[in-house]
Each structure stands twice: as C-alpha cells, then as structure tokens.
Design a protein around this motif. Structure first.
Motif, PDB file in Angstrom:
ATOM      1  N   ALA A 361      53.569  12.748   9.729  1.00 44.10           N
ATOM      2  CA  ALA A 361      52.996  12.636   8.426  1.00 44.10           C
ATOM      3  C   ALA A 361      51.871  13.507   8.147  1.00 44.10           C
ATOM      4  CB  ALA A 361      52.066  11.169   8.550  1.00 44.10           C
ATOM      5  N   GLU A 362      52.023  14.749   7.058  1.00 40.83           N
ATOM      6  CA  GLU A 362      51.262  15.436   6.738  1.00 40.83           C
ATOM      7  C   GLU A 362      50.382  15.160   5.505  1.00 40.83           C
ATOM      8  OE1 GLU A 362      50.583  18.556   7.974  1.00 40.83           O
ATOM      9  OE2 GLU A 362      51.986  18.089   9.446  1.00 40.83           O
ATOM     10  N   PRO A 363      49.132  15.265   5.561  1.00 40.63           N
ATOM     11  CA  PRO A 363      48.260  15.039   4.354  1.00 40.63           C
ATOM     12  C   PRO A 363      48.534  15.652   2.992  1.00 40.63           C
ATOM     13  CG  PRO A 363      46.836  15.624   6.299  1.00 40.63           C
ATOM     14  CD  PRO A 363      48.307  15.893   6.593  1.00 40.63           C
ATOM     15  N   ILE A 364      48.521  14.857   1.916  1.00 46.32           N
ATOM     16  CA  ILE A 364      48.835  15.189   0.561  1.00 46.32           C
ATOM     17  C   ILE A 364      47.458  15.828   0.153  1.00 46.32           C
ATOM     18  CG2 ILE A 364      49.457  14.838  -1.657  1.00 46.32           C
ATOM     19  CD1 ILE A 364      51.428  12.723  -0.589  1.00 46.32           C
ATOM     20  N   PRO A 365      47.297  17.190  -0.104  1.00 46.56           N
ATOM     21  CA  PRO A 365      46.027  17.757  -0.886  1.00 46.56           C
ATOM     22  C   PRO A 365      45.534  17.268  -1.812  1.00 46.56           C
ATOM     23  CG  PRO A 365      47.665  19.394  -0.145  1.00 46.56           C
ATOM     24  CD  PRO A 365      48.174  18.263   0.071  1.00 46.56           C
ATOM     25  N   PHE A 366      44.248  17.079  -2.048  1.00 46.11           N
ATOM     26  CA  PHE A 366      43.638  16.264  -3.096  1.00 46.11           C
ATOM     27  C   PHE A 366      43.151  17.382  -3.967  1.00 46.11           C
ATOM     28  CE2 PHE A 366      39.251  15.686  -4.827  1.00 46.11           C
ATOM     29  CZ  PHE A 366      39.516  14.759  -5.842  1.00 46.11           C
ATOM     30  N   GLU A 367      43.585  17.355  -5.498  1.00 44.37           N
ATOM     31  CA  GLU A 367      43.303  18.245  -6.422  1.00 44.37           C
ATOM     32  C   GLU A 367      42.420  17.590  -7.549  1.00 44.37           C
ATOM     33  OE1 GLU A 367      46.776  19.864  -7.821  1.00 44.37           O
ATOM     34  OE2 GLU A 367      47.070  20.899  -5.987  1.00 44.37           O
ATOM     35  N   LEU A 368      41.378  18.296  -7.834  1.00 38.98           N
ATOM     36  CA  LEU A 368      40.497  17.986  -8.993  1.00 38.98           C
ATOM     37  C   LEU A 368      41.328  18.125 -10.258  1.00 38.98           C
ATOM     38  CD1 LEU A 368      37.091  19.181  -8.318  1.00 38.98           C
ATOM     39  CD2 LEU A 368      37.666  16.896  -8.532  1.00 38.98           C
ATOM     40  N   PRO A 369      41.310  17.249 -11.407  1.00 39.04           N
ATOM     41  CA  PRO A 369      42.100  17.231 -12.416  1.00 39.04           C
ATOM     42  C   PRO A 369      41.332  18.428 -13.427  1.00 39.04           C
ATOM     43  CG  PRO A 369      40.256  15.714 -12.764  1.00 39.04           C
ATOM     44  CD  PRO A 369      40.228  16.003 -11.444  1.00 39.04           C
ATOM     45  N   PRO A 370      42.033  18.984 -14.338  1.00 42.92           N
ATOM     46  CA  PRO A 370      41.509  19.879 -15.317  1.00 42.92           C
ATOM     47  C   PRO A 370      40.298  19.504 -15.911  1.00 42.92           C
ATOM     48  CG  PRO A 370      43.775  19.752 -15.810  1.00 42.92           C
ATOM     49  CD  PRO A 370      43.229  18.474 -14.776  1.00 42.92           C
ATOM     50  N   LEU A 371      39.280  20.545 -16.238  1.00 44.80           N
ATOM     51  CA  LEU A 371      37.901  20.192 -16.837  1.00 44.80           C
ATOM     52  C   LEU A 371      38.255  19.376 -18.098  1.00 44.80           C
ATOM     53  CD1 LEU A 371      34.981  20.696 -16.608  1.00 44.80           C
ATOM     54  CD2 LEU A 371      35.278  22.801 -17.878  1.00 44.80           C
ATOM     55  N   SER A 372      37.232  18.475 -18.647  1.00 48.67           N
ATOM     56  CA  SER A 372      37.665  17.713 -19.839  1.00 48.67           C
ATOM     57  C   SER A 372      37.398  18.854 -21.031  1.00 48.67           C
ATOM     58  CB  SER A 372      36.629  16.515 -19.965  1.00 48.67           C
ATOM     59  OG  SER A 372      36.383  16.127 -21.330  1.00 48.67           O
ATOM     60  N   GLN A 373      38.044  18.710 -22.016  1.00 47.59           N
ATOM     61  CA  GLN A 373      37.963  19.509 -23.055  1.00 47.59           C
ATOM     62  C   GLN A 373      36.875  19.269 -23.784  1.00 47.59           C
ATOM     63  OE1 GLN A 373      41.501  18.666 -25.618  1.00 47.59           O
ATOM     64  NE2 GLN A 373      43.192  19.732 -24.198  1.00 47.59           N
ATOM     65  N   GLN A 374      36.073  18.235 -23.543  1.00 47.40           N
ATOM     66  CA  GLN A 374      34.763  17.876 -24.090  1.00 47.40           C
ATOM     67  C   GLN A 374      33.696  18.952 -23.417  1.00 47.40           C
ATOM     68  OE1 GLN A 374      35.178  13.392 -23.220  1.00 47.40           O
ATOM     69  NE2 GLN A 374      33.226  13.799 -24.034  1.00 47.40           N
TER      70      GLN A 374
END
Length: 420
Positions: A361-374
């Motif tokens: 089992a290999e970890p699935i990397p965590f990615e931040l979402p795109p910055l809010s358009q606000q």
C-alpha cells in the motif's frame, strides 16, 4: 475477512468566529469571514456524521481549505503581504491574526494554541485524515461488505496515510512554533499514523488475496511485510510516555505477532507444497507460538488504559479463524510427515526472507484545492490590520474546548463478513 482496527479519538477544537470587525473593510471581505466560519463549522459536523462519505468529506474539506488558503497563501500580487521573521520570504498579512486551539489525540482534553493559520490547516487536515481511518473502520465492520466497499476501505486508508505524510513533509515544517513532544504534529506521532494506515491497508490486501486463493507464497510475503510495518510503528512510539501511548503500542504489538503468525502459517503451506514437511511443521509451530503471544497481548490491550477504542480482539472472528487455520494446517503437516515424509523437525524456525512484489500500500498524496475565487488581491487590500480585530483572542472569557462526541468509539461487532 472481518477486520478490527484500533482508533484514537478525534481532535477537538474551540469555536472560531472569524469576526474581523474593523479589519474587514468591505462587503467582500466580510463575506470571506462569514464563509470561513460557516464552512469550518460544517466540516467539523461532518467528522461525527455517520452518513458522511468520502465524496461529502472531500467537498466539505475543499470548501473550507480553498478559503483558508487565502489567509496564509499568496493571492495575486504583493498587495497585503508582510515580511517573515527572518526577512527572507513574504507571508500573507492575515496568517497571524486569528488564534486557534486544538487538542491532541494522545493528550486528553488539554489543548494547544497557536495564532497561526498554518496551525489551523495542519490540525484540521489531521482530523480529516483521522476521519478517513474511522470511515474505513466502520465500513470494514459492516455485514456483507461488497467489493466496492472493500475498495473504499483500502483507498480511505491510503488517503489517510498520504494526508499524514504530506502534513509532515510539507506543512508542519512551516509552523513558527514547533510541536511539543507527544503532540500530534511531532514526527514520531505522525510517523506512527502513516505506518498504521499503510499496514491496515495491507490487511485488506491480504484478505483479498486469501479470498481469491492466491498462492501461499504471496500471502506469506504480504503478511510478513505487514508485520514489519506494525513493528516499525511500535518502535516509532517507544520513547513516548507510556500513559499516552501504551494502549496504542499494545495494538501494534499484537498486530505484529498476529501477522507473523499469518506469515509462518502460509510459509508452512509453501514448504509443504515443496515436500519440505519437517520445515513446514516447524514453521507452523512458530505460527502457533506467535498466535499464542498475540492472544496474551489481546488481554493486555483490553486492560491497558489510554486513548482509543475498547475491544476484545481475541474474541473476534478474524482472530479465531487464524487460530483454527494454524491448528488444522499443523495437524495436516504432522499427518503427512507420519505417513509419507518422515522428516526431522528442525530446532530453529525457518528464517523469513520474504518480500512482496505486489499488493504493498502506497500513500495517496494530499493536495490542497485551488484558492477560492473570492480571494483576490483587491479584496485583501480591504483588510486593514491597523484597525485591530474583535476576535476570539480579545474576548475576556476563553472558549472551552469540548471533547468530540464520536459515534464510532465503541468497536463494531464482528459479523464474520468477508472483504471480497
């Protein structure tokens, strides 16, 4: 095959109002503050909602983190940035305006506090990872687990492992105040969570391999690798205070012995198929020894006080089935040896030098979402820190951090379901 996983409690946090009256100088800025408060509260609710699934959790996480990034990340240009303490980099002027309080999974209800949006990010993301482990545990404890649900369990554990790993490698080093010893964000604790998630994901792989009757060599190798993961997790925590880590370590120790018993059992089957009956008997005897030791540790686990779930693992079907398998396989080997082979049984058990080529089992990397358009530079220009904020820090009475009431702290009954 049914599974049982130890789970530590969720982190608890004090409410955050994001009331930047005076500082937030435009309707758009006020909307960001209101949405931060609303999305944070919703995400916290999802942690204890038993109807929440990975899709709902991802949407709730993205909604909050897309806005929270605007408090610590670069927006469009240099507008609204201040120099960092060493003067070498630029920081968002909003990063240090709000105080956040979080408890730790091993330290009871005593919170840590930092006036840093990065601390909020890593603490909340840590809880998201914990939720994925708890979701996996609930799914694995259901009756009639489908193949799709088994895949959800496997993926959720890899997502959790990847989240913990990304926090440790990328985001925790950005904190101004380093984590105290024994707290969730210090390397030993995060490493233990990463390894635990990988080991548990491999448990699902082993169950799948057994169900589909893959060859004994592969199953033995996977079990051996999984046992090594649990041993590594246990060693990672050996310098922590026993009061906070003792129960967790007992879990790692009993699982390490349990999967060593699995490895020796299936290795014995491989040896028997190769007409090495004496060595097969010795391998099965070693499996029996590991199993008996694991059984004793199950009792110690139940009696050890500390954070985490309470369970009787030795009475659950996953544990009892292995005991029966070892007994029956050993009796078969002894019968064959008495009728056909007449091999001498070695004094020493076989050395397991097994390496799995598949199924790790290999970890699935965590990615931040795109910055809010606000979050634009024009809006951030309307935040004026010189006006002062009426925030939680300014309140005369500090907000209490209440423990999270979790729906799944009690272990689910082992139904004997099969992950297939």
């Amino acid at each position: 095959m049914a599974h049982w996983f130890h789970r530590n409690p969720l982190k608890a946090t004090a409410p955050v109002s994001f009331n930047y009256y005076g500082v937030a100088g435009s309707p758009a800025a006020n909307k960001i503050c209101n949405d931060l408060r609303t999305n944070r509260a919703r995400l916290l609710e999802m942690f204890t909602d038993v109807t929440c699934n990975p899709e709902i959790m991802k949407n709730a996480t993205d909604a909050y983190f897309s806005l929270l990034q605007g408090v610590f990340s670069k927006v469009d240009d240099d507008e609204g940035f201040i120099s960092s303490l060493d003067g070498t980099t630029q920081e968002n002027k909003m990063r240090f305006i709000q105080n956040f309080k979080w408890t730790d999974t091993l330290q009871g209800n005593t919170p840590s506090a930092q006036q840093d949006a990065i601390f909020e990010l890593v603490s909340m993301a840590f809880n998201v990872a914990l939720w994925y482990t708890k979701f996996a545990s609930r799914q694995a404890g259901k009756e009639n687990v489908t193949e799709a649900e088994a895949k959800d369990v496997h993926r959720s554990l890899k997502v959790a492992a990847g989240t913990f790993k990304t926090l440790k490698d990328v985001h925790v080093p950005r904190l101004i105040t380093p984590a105290e010893k024994g707290r969730d964000l210090e390397p030993r604790v995060i490493d233990a969570y990463i390894i635990q998630c990988q080991a548990e994901a491999q448990e699902v792989t082993i169950a799948r391999a057994i169900e589909l009757k893959h060859n004994a060599t592969l199953i033995a190798a996977l079990a051996f690798e999984t046992a090594n993961f649990y041993q590594k997790a246990d060693h990672t925590l050996n310098t922590l205070e026993p009061e906070c880590s003792g129960k967790w370590r007992k879990y790692f120790q009993l699982k390490q012995l349990f999967y060593m018993a699995y490895a020796y059992c299936y290795h014995g089957q491989t040896l028997l198929a190769s007409d090495k009956c004496g060595e097969a008997i010795r391998s099965l005897q070693e499996a029996q020894r590991c199993y008996s030791h694991a059984e004793a540790l199950c009792k110690e686990y139940r009696q050890t006080k500390g954070p985490g779930t309470t369970a009787k693992p030795s009475e659950q079907l996953f544990f009892l089935k292995l005991g029966g398998l070892i007994k029956n396989t050993l009796e078969k080997c002894q019968r064959e040896n008495g009728f056909i082979y007449f091999h001498k049984v070695p004094v020493e058990p076989p050395q397991l030098e097994l390496k799995a080529s598949y199924g790790l089992a290999e970890p699935i990397p965590f990615e931040l979402p795109p910055l809010s358009q606000q979050c634009t530079s024009e809006v951030y220009a309307t935040f004026d820190l010189t006006k002062g904020a009426k925030n939680d820090k300014a309140k005369p009475k500090e907000e209490e951090v209440k423990p999270v009431k979790e729906p799944d702290l009690k272990p689910q009954k082992d139904t004997g379901c099969v992950l297939s």
